[in-house]
Design a protein around this motif. Sequence first.
Motif, PDB file in Angstrom:
ATOM      1  N   GLY A  97       0.830  -1.218  -0.058  1.00 55.69           N
ATOM      2  CA  GLY A  97      -0.009   0.053  -0.011  1.00 55.69           C
ATOM      3  C   GLY A  97       0.889   1.133  -0.121  1.00 55.69           C
ATOM      4  N   LEU A  98       2.050   1.312  -0.306  1.00 52.23           N
ATOM      5  CA  LEU A  98       2.836   2.413  -0.353  1.00 52.23           C
ATOM      6  C   LEU A  98       2.587   3.274  -1.706  1.00 52.23           C
ATOM      7  N   ASP A  99       1.816   2.723  -2.430  1.00 53.78           N
ATOM      8  CA  ASP A  99       1.529   3.652  -3.678  1.00 53.78           C
ATOM      9  C   ASP A  99       0.373   4.662  -3.293  1.00 53.78           C
ATOM     10  N   GLN A 132      -4.406   8.462   2.741  1.00 49.38           N
ATOM     11  CA  GLN A 132      -5.075   7.306   2.884  1.00 49.38           C
ATOM     12  C   GLN A 132      -4.478   6.203   3.489  1.00 49.38           C
ATOM     13  N   ARG A 133      -3.123   6.118   3.504  1.00 47.21           N
ATOM     14  CA  ARG A 133      -2.680   5.381   4.552  1.00 47.21           C
ATOM     15  C   ARG A 133      -2.737   5.519   5.835  1.00 47.21           C
ATOM     16  N   GLY A 163      -7.819   3.199  11.500  1.00 46.59           N
ATOM     17  CA  GLY A 163      -8.892   2.311  11.456  1.00 46.59           C
ATOM     18  C   GLY A 163      -8.439   0.863  11.944  1.00 46.59           C
ATOM     19  N   ASN A 164      -7.232   0.275  11.340  1.00 45.44           N
ATOM     20  CA  ASN A 164      -6.785  -1.049  11.772  1.00 45.44           C
ATOM     21  C   ASN A 164      -6.353  -0.976  13.215  1.00 45.44           C
TER      22      ASN A 164
END
Length: 327
Positions: free
Chosen positions: A60-62, A67-68, A74-75
């Motif tokens: 998910g580094l893109d 967003q990250r 949330g996680n």
Amino acid sequence: MKSYVVHVGKLLLSSLLLFLVVITVLFFLLELAPGDPVQTLVGDVPISPEFRAQITAAYGLDQPVWQRYLAYVGNVLTGNLGYSFGTNNEPVLGLILSRAGNTLALAVPAFLISTIGGIVLGSIAARTRRRWLDGGISGIAVGLFSVPGFWLGMILILIFSLTLGWFPTQGKAPYGQSGISLRYLVLPVITMAATELAYKTRIMRASMIESLGQDFIDTARSKGLSPQRVLWQHALPNALLPMVTVAGYSLGFLFAGSALVESVFGWPGMGLLFVDAINSQNNMVVLGVAIVLTVTIIIVNILTDIVYGLVDPRLRARFARTTGARA
């Protein structure tokens, strides 16, 4: 009682806000840190642009930073701390929990030794105020408080491991054995407890001196009670109130400050995991350990505040007056 419940509710809300602030600051600090997480993940080898793009998308580094961040918050709130940047892709929470027991094995004995020792030594120093015993205890306490923990650990290794050969230098058990060996535990526990013992001794001494100057102590002495009974049965309970707060905060500090001690002694706990993750730029593990430590400290502080409110008669009377006035 209703007023006290409201107080606890405000405390929980402020702790939640503090937790959100901490994980926000940690996330963006690591985002701004130098280094290439993709290169760190694959090691010091050349990688093709296609493979780099594949790894970037997999982790998910893109995605944009915001967003990250939202996904990570949330996680975290659901207990998912992500996966380690490593060959095994281990869950971060499981990796941390596998080391938590080793850190507890250091922190709990160090906490008990420093707290009980601080109460006893501080009381003795206050009872023998301005005498040689008070001077000796206070001098040693000031000296230990001034010594950095990692330096003390190295000195203990030099004297008791390399010179005398009494204790091992690294690890938690002999090679090939599981569990924790007592010989491996002694030096790191002493190192962790030393500074806290010195601090608590000084706090307890000051609190006991103040307690011994109260009117109820003069009343106890006028009844013909022995100095030992006056000290331990009358002055000590009143002097222990500040130690409730100090002891609670010190437990959180022991967890947070375990990294240096574990690094010196090669102790495989959360602190050493945190240091190794920083060196390897494993940001998910760094964030995970920091979050677990933050939650631990917040919980300890909440419990400390609640216990202090229950044992301090002044706070109980204040809450009772507040409740009566509202009624």
